[in-house]
Design an enzyme around this catalytic site. Structure first.
Site, PDB file in Angstrom:
ATOM      1  N   ASP A   1       1.903   4.026   2.943  1.00  0.00           N
ATOM      2  CA  ASP A   1       0.873   4.902   2.362  1.00  0.00           C
ATOM      3  C   ASP A   1       1.501   6.044   1.550  1.00  0.00           C
ATOM      4  OD1 ASP A   1      -1.808   5.349   1.911  1.00  0.00           O
ATOM      5  OD2 ASP A   1      -2.216   6.315   3.824  1.00  0.00           O
ATOM      6  N   ASP A   2       1.958   7.081   2.220  1.00  0.00           N
ATOM      7  CA  ASP A   2       2.527   8.272   1.557  1.00  0.00           C
ATOM      8  C   ASP A   2       3.714   8.737   2.408  1.00  0.00           C
ATOM      9  OD1 ASP A   2       0.085   8.702  -0.313  1.00  0.00           O
ATOM     10  OD2 ASP A   2      -0.798   8.711   1.688  1.00  0.00           O
TER      11      ASP A   2
ATOM     12  N   HIS B   1       1.174   4.946  -2.388  1.00  0.00           N
ATOM     13  CA  HIS B   1       0.692   5.771  -3.508  1.00  0.00           C
ATOM     14  C   HIS B   1       1.910   6.393  -4.177  1.00  0.00           C
ATOM     15  CE1 HIS B   1      -3.569   5.740  -2.092  1.00  0.00           C
ATOM     16  NE2 HIS B   1      -2.962   5.518  -0.943  1.00  0.00           N
TER      17      HIS B   1
ATOM     18  N   HIS C   1       0.838  -1.203   0.000  1.00  0.00           N
ATOM     19  CA  HIS C   1       0.000   0.000   0.000  1.00  0.00           C
ATOM     20  C   HIS C   1       0.873   1.253   0.000  1.00  0.00           C
ATOM     21  CE1 HIS C   1      -4.032   1.881   1.248  1.00  0.00           C
ATOM     22  NE2 HIS C   1      -3.176   2.904   1.209  1.00  0.00           N
TER      23      HIS C   1
ATOM     24  N   HIS D   1      -9.853   1.405  -0.261  1.00  0.00           N
ATOM     25  CA  HIS D   1      -9.651   2.149   0.983  1.00  0.00           C
ATOM     26  C   HIS D   1     -10.994   2.205   1.715  1.00  0.00           C
ATOM     27  CE1 HIS D   1      -5.928   3.516  -0.807  1.00  0.00           C
ATOM     28  NE2 HIS D   1      -5.656   4.347   0.183  1.00  0.00           N
TER      29      HIS D   1
ATOM     30  N   GLU E   1     -10.960   3.802   7.283  1.00  0.00           N
ATOM     31  CA  GLU E   1      -9.932   4.759   7.707  1.00  0.00           C
ATOM     32  C   GLU E   1     -10.686   5.939   8.318  1.00  0.00           C
ATOM     33  OE1 GLU E   1      -7.905   6.767   4.495  1.00  0.00           O
ATOM     34  OE2 GLU E   1      -6.166   7.328   5.722  1.00  0.00           O
TER      35      GLU E   1
HETATM   36  N1  ADE Z   1      -4.651   8.869  -1.033  1.00  0.00           N
HETATM   37  C1  ADE Z   1      -3.405   8.935  -0.584  1.00  0.00           C
HETATM   38  N2  ADE Z   1      -3.339   8.630   0.727  1.00  0.00           N
HETATM   39  C2  ADE Z   1      -4.598   8.363   1.122  1.00  0.00           C
HETATM   40  C3  ADE Z   1      -5.199   7.982   2.347  1.00  0.00           C
HETATM   41  N3  ADE Z   1      -4.489   7.791   3.462  1.00  0.00           N
HETATM   42  N4  ADE Z   1      -6.551   7.813   2.360  1.00  0.00           N
HETATM   43  C4  ADE Z   1      -7.279   7.981   1.267  1.00  0.00           C
HETATM   44  N5  ADE Z   1      -6.770   8.339   0.088  1.00  0.00           N
HETATM   45  C5  ADE Z   1      -5.440   8.520   0.012  1.00  0.00           C
HETATM   46 ZN    ZN Z   2      -3.685   4.845   0.873  1.00  0.00          ZN
END
Ligand code: ADE
Ligand code: ZN
Length: 329
Positions: free
Chosen positions: A274-275, A15, A13, A193, A196
């Site tokens: 994630d990011d 992006h 996971h 997703h 969350e």
């Molecule tokens: N796009 C990038 N990170 C995200 C996240 N944590 N939740 C939803 N969309 C995303």
């Molecule tokens: Zn994500």
């Protein structure tokens, strides 16, 4: 415990644009004469106030990614980062929305550039990349259909999955059934997703309507015992991103994060970033945080990586080759 950085890792996971180092985006902005100063703090890190603002900053950063060459360079930069933490397999969310707005002809060019970078990284660094095309929930179901078409037309050994990210508060999974049915018919693995920002009902809706085998995050399932039991029984895999959840304020501290409780209840959990630059994290950092918070040992991480590899959307030949890498630690 061995150095956690050295442990071979599988990440499910991530992006691609969300993994862009801030200096990468800043240098493109300077070259293209775009003023993005508002999205960086005085130290040059991404700055945002909450989840909606995070999405705005994310999308602002994407405005300077305008060519296949930009995505080639981004892919290489991101894979170099991942490989430095011994990630041997990265399944990365790729967004045709940010590669020509979902136009199929443009998407093919962007994808070719990313695949070329992936091939370079694989031969230089031994990291394998596979793409999971993602539509963006708050861009709406019509746009998601276009993205699903890109996924259908480019499904294959490299594009192995389809998912949905973005603002969980907008639209409903039932609005995206067409897109997910199209992706399923193309043979793609499916993830969404959910759980969350939405509660357990959001996870249930994603499972019911989108018929996914994995859930991105899914952590708020912990609020519903029956759902937790169902996840455990059915072998649905959660792509858990503890650092992301902490940085975005979902849980006040890592010890309050439900990943350990979910795992103890038999849910198949995996660990991802994630990011990462947005959340000041990386895979080694995630592993250290989990080891400290929950006394996880090396064998716990080995098991989590096996779970991740089993749940990966790659073909079995790739899976077999990677399992040898996981064993050769
Ligand atoms: N796009 C990038 N990170 C995200 C996240 N944590 N939740 C939803 N969309 C995303
Ligand atoms: Zn994500």
């Amino acid at each position: 415990m061995t150095d956690l950085r050295l442990l071979p890792k599988v990440e499910l996971h991530l992006h691609l644009e969300g993994a862009a180092p801030p200096e990468f985006i800043r240098s493109l902005a300077a070259r293209k004469k775009v003023d993005l100063s508002r999205i960086f703090d005085e130290r040059g890190n991404y700055v945002y106030t909450d989840f909606p603002d995070f999405l705005r900053v994310y999308e602002a950063a994407c405005t300077v990614l305008t060519s296949p060459q930009d995505f080639h360079d981004l892919t290489l930069a991101v894979l170099e980062q991942s490989a430095s933490h011994n990630v041997v397999y990265s399944e990365t969310f790729l967004s045709p929305d940010f590669c020509g707005g979902g136009d199929l002809i443009a998407w093919r060019d962007y994808l070719a550039a990313m695949e070329a970078a992936a091939a370079t990284a694989e031969s230089r660094l031994g990291i394998t990349l596979r793409g999971c095309i993602t539509c963006i929930r708050h861009f709406g179901p019509e746009q998601a259909r276009k993205i699903a078409r890109c996924a259908q037309e480019t499904a294959g050994p490299f594009i192995t999955g389809f998912g949905i990210a973005g603002d969980e508060g907008q639209f409903h999974p039932s609005d995206f059934v067409y897109a997910f049915d199209a992706a399923r018919e193309a043979g793609l693995g499916l993830t969404a997703h959910a759980g969350e920002w939405g509660g357990p009902e959001s996870v249930r809706a994603a499972l019911e309507h989108l018929r996914v085998s994995r859930i991105g995050h899914g952590v708020r399932a912990i609020e519903d015992d029956a759902l937790v039991a169902y996840l455990a029984e059915s072998g649905i895999v959660l792509e858990v991103c503890p650092g992301s959840n902490s940085a975005l304020g979902l849980y006040p501290k890592i010890t309050a994060h439900p990943i350990d409780r979910l795992r103890r209840k038999g849910v198949l959990v995996t660990v991802s970033t994630d990011d990462p630059p947005f959340f000041h994290t990386d895979m080694t950092h995630e592993y250290h945080a989990l080891a400290n918070a929950f006394a996880w040992q090396e064998e716990d991480f080995v098991q989590i990586n096996k779970t991740a590899l089993n749940a990966a959307f790659c073909d079995d030949q790739t899976r077999t080759a990677l399992s040898k890498k996981l064993e050769a630690k």
